[in-house]
Structures are given as structure tokens and as C-alpha cells.
Write an enzyme that holds these catalytic residues in place. Structure first.
Site, PDB file in Angstrom:
ATOM      1  N   CYS A 189      -1.110   0.559  -3.732  1.00  0.00           N
ATOM      2  CA  CYS A 189      -2.068  -0.417  -3.207  1.00  0.00           C
ATOM      3  C   CYS A 189      -3.428  -0.337  -3.896  1.00  0.00           C
ATOM      4  O   CYS A 189      -4.070  -1.367  -4.133  1.00  0.00           O
ATOM      5  CB  CYS A 189      -2.206  -0.260  -1.693  1.00  0.00           C
ATOM      6  SG  CYS A 189      -3.017   1.259  -1.151  1.00  0.00           S
TER       7      CYS A 189
ATOM      8  N   HIS B 298      -5.104   2.276   3.251  1.00  0.00           N
ATOM      9  CA  HIS B 298      -4.640   1.105   2.508  1.00  0.00           C
ATOM     10  C   HIS B 298      -5.863   0.445   1.893  1.00  0.00           C
ATOM     11  O   HIS B 298      -6.914   0.343   2.530  1.00  0.00           O
ATOM     12  CB  HIS B 298      -3.903   0.135   3.425  1.00  0.00           C
ATOM     13  CG  HIS B 298      -3.424  -1.102   2.727  1.00  0.00           C
ATOM     14  ND1 HIS B 298      -2.578  -1.059   1.646  1.00  0.00           N
ATOM     15  CD2 HIS B 298      -3.694  -2.423   2.944  1.00  0.00           C
ATOM     16  CE1 HIS B 298      -2.322  -2.281   1.239  1.00  0.00           C
ATOM     17  NE2 HIS B 298      -2.992  -3.123   2.004  1.00  0.00           N
TER      18      HIS B 298
ATOM     19  N   ASP C 136      -5.447  -9.352   0.122  1.00  0.00           N
ATOM     20  CA  ASP C 136      -4.604  -8.158   0.027  1.00  0.00           C
ATOM     21  C   ASP C 136      -3.405  -8.487  -0.852  1.00  0.00           C
ATOM     22  O   ASP C 136      -2.550  -9.283  -0.475  1.00  0.00           O
ATOM     23  CB  ASP C 136      -4.147  -7.721   1.417  1.00  0.00           C
ATOM     24  CG  ASP C 136      -3.425  -6.380   1.411  1.00  0.00           C
ATOM     25  OD1 ASP C 136      -3.166  -5.851   0.309  1.00  0.00           O
ATOM     26  OD2 ASP C 136      -3.125  -5.862   2.494  1.00  0.00           O
TER      27      ASP C 136
END
Length: 677
Positions: free
Chosen positions: A270, A331, A352
Site C-alpha cells: 500500500c 494503511h 486510495d
């Protein structure tokens, strides 16, 4: 996939006259002096920002003899070959002029992208039309310096648009850990990749920062076509045939390799996708920054709910399929700044890249103000539900009474519900010092706010108690013993006796591949209206051989008060501090001069290390270099590697050095280099 090879000039937009032309356009040039210093494209002679003046210079083979009209048309390179915008200027008396000099201001809503520029000149009293197509394309970007542009940001444009280095925060909520990252938007081929990702977006939608940002993030990790994205991700510790994610410290080698191969680069996670997104958005002129959320509910079967199962003996059950719910240690997503007229907001928007809603790749852009105000129904969609679930999920601790092969046959009793274990902290880098983090949690949620879930997930179970438990871990480097402190507090007028158990597991930061390495029993008593603590020790011998990426451990604590049967739960990630790495080299070099860096590492552990790699990365030098140390590194021994690079671009740069091996990853350090002419 299309490539930036030279195309033949398009046909003129107006027909030529069949009569001979006495005057011809000898040369034509577009130029601009504002706002894109350092950005370059292999085939574009001009990189400019919309709303900026563009200078058109035309030189004729002989002086023009009458009044004239100049038409300048921009034709998209990618998409329909139609005029995106046309400008006209006239002069009444052109007699004796050898050339024309015009200043044209591109509109603040001009579509971003790459264009051919077509010029036509007509003269009074003659049907002749002079035409010319510039041999080099023009690139138009968003303009964060222009108040009329939707991406205008009044402060910190240097940090959020122009800066090509920064920090991505990882670690845990109790100890956020900085990772220096080179965005490298001025490096070769990075702008070309950003333009390639716009090729599927309709030209008219390229006026909007929302649609452009959406197009970028949807192509970094497209779920419907994994072979066409920029990056392939792996969260399970299997990186065969690719690069270990911890070796990346820059977007540049990833984007340059993608430009050459046009296939996904293996592997990222991520924070890697967030770093790439920041690079591409800053290239296009959209202000942005990486943001880290700690303890997000990333892997859940139901939005708003995380189920944790344990046996009557107190053992945590890692996976009861199909409900394999996990809270990640952290994250990373990205915030980009833009005006959103449909929701009447100007500010940060969440995007995202590595989270998807079904077949749709990526999430956002979502205004952060809308996320904070859960009562706002103007912008209600699946993206918001997914992000709200990450931050606001309730955690349900359930005792498995009878275990069967499938989840549908499990018999469980609900033991406790907690509403403060997800989205515990949200941070980004401080403007005054990027190596310090700023807590922006209150921009996403109100302090002490309860979990936001759908009515079908509401759980009206009040948790009354007269005791409480919290768990703290000491921060130590890899190879040292660590202390677990269990803090107990009693609000009861009676003595309370607590029995409990601590389960320690080595894990990835995503909770994948948990490996339990220790189980510790404890008991203690708390005097009425008093506090107490129990200290447990986990030795390095117990955890060392089980370590995984980034050296994460996970501790699950379950306890019970004998007198009241009250249950206590706590679950948290812990990251061992990385071992030190040393890099030595000159502080100053000249352009073209070879410079040698020495990277060294001392092994303080009781076990040997294998397959060691040393990596060096910095702007102003050649691309990322990796050197393998081909011997076992025995305990209490040191390994070193010399890497020779060449200064290429004048400036002051951060040189990033890192080390990886089979047993340890995520070991980084940095130094400063000045490149002079």
C-alpha cells in the site's frame, strides 16, 4: 499500447489554396516562462500550466504584406483528433513584418494532457492560407498557483506540488516510523507515464481534477485487468519473480521500468502505490500528500464489523473461513487538494489506490469533510462506506463453543464489543519538519466517537464493568528482549483477582501468515479502587527466527476477573526497531564526477544472515543500484559494500541507503549530497 513515436503531421484543419504562395511560415515556436521548471517530456518542446501565458513566435520566409489573422489550435495526441481549443489574433497592418509575436493565455479550465499545435495564417486580399504544425507536442498541466484553477492551494505549494522527496509513515499507532521516499517527478519518463494514463480519459473530462485523479488511481492497480496496471502487489510474503517491496525507496525505478516494459512491476504494497500516486499527481499539478491510518479494518466480510474468535481456553483463532477478518497495523492512502462544486467543498480529498469496491479499482476522490460529517447525505456512496468501515468498525470478540469445518456450523457466543480499536490514529508529515508527524485524526472523526455502522450491524450490548485493562510494550531493537506491561485498574470496593493469557505472534503488517511463537500465563490482584501492573518478558530467542517483513509482532491478551467473570481483551501490533545501517560518502561532488559510497552493517544477533543486498537511491545520481553480499554474515560480524555512482544534476539531495536479507528487512538510513557544476 501506444508509444511516443513520431507521428506524421495531421492534415491541415483548413484546405490549402491551389494558387502559388509567395510567403511561407519558415519557423514557429511556442514558449512559456512560468511554473514548470524542471519538468520535461522527451517529445514535448513546451510543458506549461493552464491559465499561464503562452508565447507564439512565427517567422516568415519573406515579410507579410497585408493585415493578417493567426489561428492556433490544440489537437489532443491521445483521444479523438479534434480541436480542443482554438485561439485567434488579428493585425490590421502587417506590411513589412518578418514575423509575428503573440501572447496567448490558456483558460483555467483547459483540458490537461499532450497536444499537437496547428497554426494557420491568412492575409487580407488573398485567399492564400499558410499552415504549419509544430513538430514537438505541447503538454498542459493543472495550475495550483492560479486562483481560478480548481486545484489552487494558497499555502505550502512547494511541499505539496514541487517537492520531489518526502516521508511515508509506517510503524504502529504508538510509534509511527518514517520512510524517506523519492517521488522523483522531474526524472526522465515519469511525466510520460502520467500522460499515458490519461489516454483512456475523454478530453473534456481532463478539465476536471476529480476525473484526472480517478483515472490515475484506477490504472495503478486495475482489478479487472491485472496485467495492465503499473504495479503488482503481494501481501502474503511471497515475492518470487519480483522485487521485495521493502527494497523500494523511490517511485522513479518503478515508473521508468513500467515505461520500458508496459507491464506491471512486481511487487509493491500500500505505501508503494501511495508513493507512485503522489508522484503522478504532483507531475500533473495536483497538490497531494501521503496519509497513514493506523489499525484500519481492511479485511472484513461485513462493513463496520471485525469478528475475532477465541477458544474457551483463550486461544485466538486466526481464521474461520469464510470470515477471515483482519485489522492491519497501518494503511497508506493519499489526499489531494481540489475544489468540489457538487458538494460545495474546497480542501483535501481522499484517494486510495490499493482498496477497491468490487470491479472498480481504487477509492475516491472523497472530500475528507464529508467523511468527518457522517450525517452528510449529499455524497453517499460505496466509497464512503468502505473508508468509514476502515476507521469506525466495531470489534466483536466471540467465544467459539463448538468448532466445525465451515463458518455456518460454528456455534459462538458474543463476549464483548469494542468500538475504539480501529482507525486509532491518522497522520501525515508536518510542514515545519517532514521527519515529524502531525495527527489529523480529528479531520476524519470526532474525538471519542462511536463506531458508525449500518442499522443491521448495531449491537446494543452495554459493557458494564468495575475493572479495566490496558497493555503496553517497550520499544527495543531487533535482537533484544522486550517487556509487556499489563496495566490493571479497579473501580470496585472489593479485591479483584485477574487471570490471563498473552499470545505473541510474528506477522506481516497486514495480519497475514501469523505464526504464534509464545503463550504466557499471568495472574494478579488489584486492591479496591487501586491500580496494578504485571510485567512479562518475551525473549529474543522466542521471536527472532519467526520474524517476517518489517519485523511486526502481534499480541492478543485475554483476561478474566475471578470474582465477577468479567472478560478483558486487548489486541495490538508491535514493531521492533530496525538495526542501524551506516552509509559513508563525500558531501559534495561535481556534475559528471564519480563518487563512491560505502554501506556497512553489523550483525548483533545470535544467528547468521543470508542473501544480503545493499541498495542506494538518490536524485542527482544514476538510478537505483543494488549490490549483493554473497556470503553468510555470521553473528557479531560486519558486512559492507561499495557502490559507485555519478553526479548528474546540480542540487542538494538526500541519498537513501537500505539493506535487505532473508531474516531482516526494512533497514534504512540516509545522508546528504550536494552536486555542483
Amino acid at each position: 499500447m501506444s508509444s511516443y513515436k513520431r507521428r506524421p503531421s495531421p492534415r491541415p484543419l483548413v484546405p490549402r489554396s491551389s494558387s502559388p504562395i509567395s510567403t511561407k511560415i519558415q519557423t514557429a515556436k511556442l514558449s512559456s516562462r512560468e511554473g514548470t521548471t524542471g519538468l520535461s517530456c522527451l517529445e514535448a518542446s513546451l510543458v506549461t500550466r493552464r491559465g499561464s501565458p503562452v508565447v507564439l513566435e512565427i517567422l516568415f520566409s519573406s515579410p507579410i504584406t497585408a493585415g493578417y489573422t493567426v489561428t492556433l489550435s490544440f489537437i489532443p495526441v491521445h483521444g479523438p483528433r479534434e480541436r480542443s481549443c482554438t485561439f485567434r489574433a488579428s493585425g490590421q497592418d502587417g506590411k513589412g513584418l518578418p514575423g509575428i509575436w503573440l501572447s496567448i493565455e490558456l483558460p483555467a479550465r483547459f483540458p490537461v494532457g499532450m497536444y499537437d499545435a496547428h497554426i494557420s495564417v491568412t492575409q487580407e486580399n488573398t485567399p492564400e492560407i499558410l499552415t504549419h504544425t509544430l513538430h514537438n507536442e505541447v503538454v498542459v498541466l493543472f495550475n495550483p498557483f492560479l486562483e481560478e484553477d480548481e486545484v489552487y492551494i494558497e499555502e505550502n505549494v512547494e511541499e505539496y506540488v514541487l517537492s520531489d522527496t518526502g516521508v511515508i509513515w509506517r510503524g504502529t499507532r504508538t510509534k509511527p516510523e518514517p520512510l524517506l521516499w523519492e517521488y522523483g517527478q522531474y526524472e526522465p519518463h515519469c511525466l510520460e507515464v502520467a500522460l499515458l494514463l490519461l489516454r483512456k480519459l475523454k478530453v473534456d473530462k481532463r478539465r476536471s481534477a476529480f476525473h484526472v485523479a480517478r483515472a490515475i488511481i484506477s490504472q495503478i492497480l486495475p482489478p479487472d485487468s491485472p496485467e495492465s496496471g503499473i504495479l503488482a502487489v503481494s501481501y502474503n510474503g511471497k515475492y518470487g519473480g519480483g522485487t521485495h517491496p521493502s527494497k523500494w525507496t523511490s517511485s522513479v525505478p518503478i515508473l521508468q521500468k513500467y515505461y520500458r516494459t508496459r507491464s506491471p512491476i512486481k511487487y509493491g504494497q500500500c505505501w508503494t502505490t501511495a508513493g507512485i500516486a503522489v508522484t503522478l499527481l504532483r507531475i500533473l499539478g495536483i497538490p497531494c500528500r501521503p496519509v497513514t491510518c493506523y489499525d484500519p479494518a481492511m479485511s472484513t466480510k461485513q462493513l463496520g464489523r471485525v469478528n475475532k474468535y477465541f477458544t474457551p481456553e483463550g486461544n485466538l483463532i486466526d481464521s474461520i473461513k469464510p470470515s477471515d477478518d483482519r485489522i492491519w497495523a497501518y494503511h497508506v492512502w493519499v489526499e489531494c487538494w481540489m475544489k468540489r462544486e457538487e458538494v460545495s467543498t474546497i480542501g483535501w480529498n481522499l484517494i486510495d489506490c490499493s482498496t477497491s469496491n468490487g470491479p472498480v479499482s481504487g477509492i475516491g476522490p472523497i472530500p475528507v469533510k464529508v467523511l468527518h460529517d457522517s450525517s452528510n447525505k449529499t455524497y453517499s456512496n460505496n466509497d464512503i462506506s468502505r473508508i468509514s468501515s476502515m476507521i469506525h468498525s466495531e470489534v466483536r470478540y466471540q467465544r467459539v463453543v463448538r468448532s466445525h469445518a465451515t463458518m455456518s456450523n460454528q456455534i459462538c457466543t458474543l463476549a464483548q464489543i469494542q468500538t475504539t480499536q480501529t482507525g486509532t490514529r491518522i497522520v501525515t508529515s508536518s510542514i515545519s519538519d517532514r521527519m515529524e508527524w502531525t495527527d489529523i485524526t480529528t479531520e476524519y472523526r470526532e474525538p471519542n466517537r462511536q463506531a458508525v455502522v449500518s442499522p443491521t450491524l448495531q449491537s446494543p450490548m452495554p459493557q458494564s464493568s468495575d475493572c479495566s485493562m490496558t497493555v503496553h510494550c517497550s520499544h527495543v531493537p531487533v535482537g533484544q528482549d522486550l517487556k509487556i506491561t499489563i496495566m490493571l485498574q479497579s473501580n470496585s470496593p472489593m479485591l479483584r483477582t485477574i487471570d490471563g493469557r498473552v499470545l505473541g505472534a510474528a506477522t506481516h503488517y497486514t495480519g497475514h501468515n501469523r505464526k504464534t511463537f509464545v503463550s504466557l500465563q499471568f495472574e494478579g490482584s488489584i486492591a479496591p479502587h487501586n491500580t496494578g501492573e504485571i510485567v512479562l518478558t518475551v525473549t529474543s530467542r522466542q521471536y527472532l527466527r519467526h520474524l517476517k517483513d518489517q519485523n511486526f509482532l502481534h499480541f492478543f491478551v485475554i483476561a478474566k476477573a475471578r470474582e465477577t467473570q468479567q472478560l478483558f481483551f486487548d489486541s495490538q501490533y508491535y514493531k521492533l526497531d530496525p538495526l542501524p545501517l551506516t552509509v559513508r560518502g563525500p558531501g559534495t561532488v561535481k556534475v559528471g564526477e564519480l563518487v563512491r559510497y560505502s554501506i556497512s552493517f553489523h550483525n548483533p544477533l545470535s544467528s547468521s544472515l543470508s542473501h544480503i543486498s545493499f541498495i542506494l537511491q538518490a536524485k542527482g545520481l544514476c538510478t537505483q543500484k543494488e549490490v549483493a553480499y554473497r556470503r553468510l554474515l555470521l553473528p557479531e560480524r560486519s558486512a559492507a559494500a561499495d557502490i559507485t555512482v555519478q553526479g548528474s544534476v546540480p542540487g542538494t539531495y538526500t541519498v537513501l541507503a537500505s539493506m535487505c536479507c532473508d531474516q531482516l528487512t526494512d533497514i534504512h538510513t540516509s545522508t546528504t549530497l550536494i552536486v555542483t557544476t
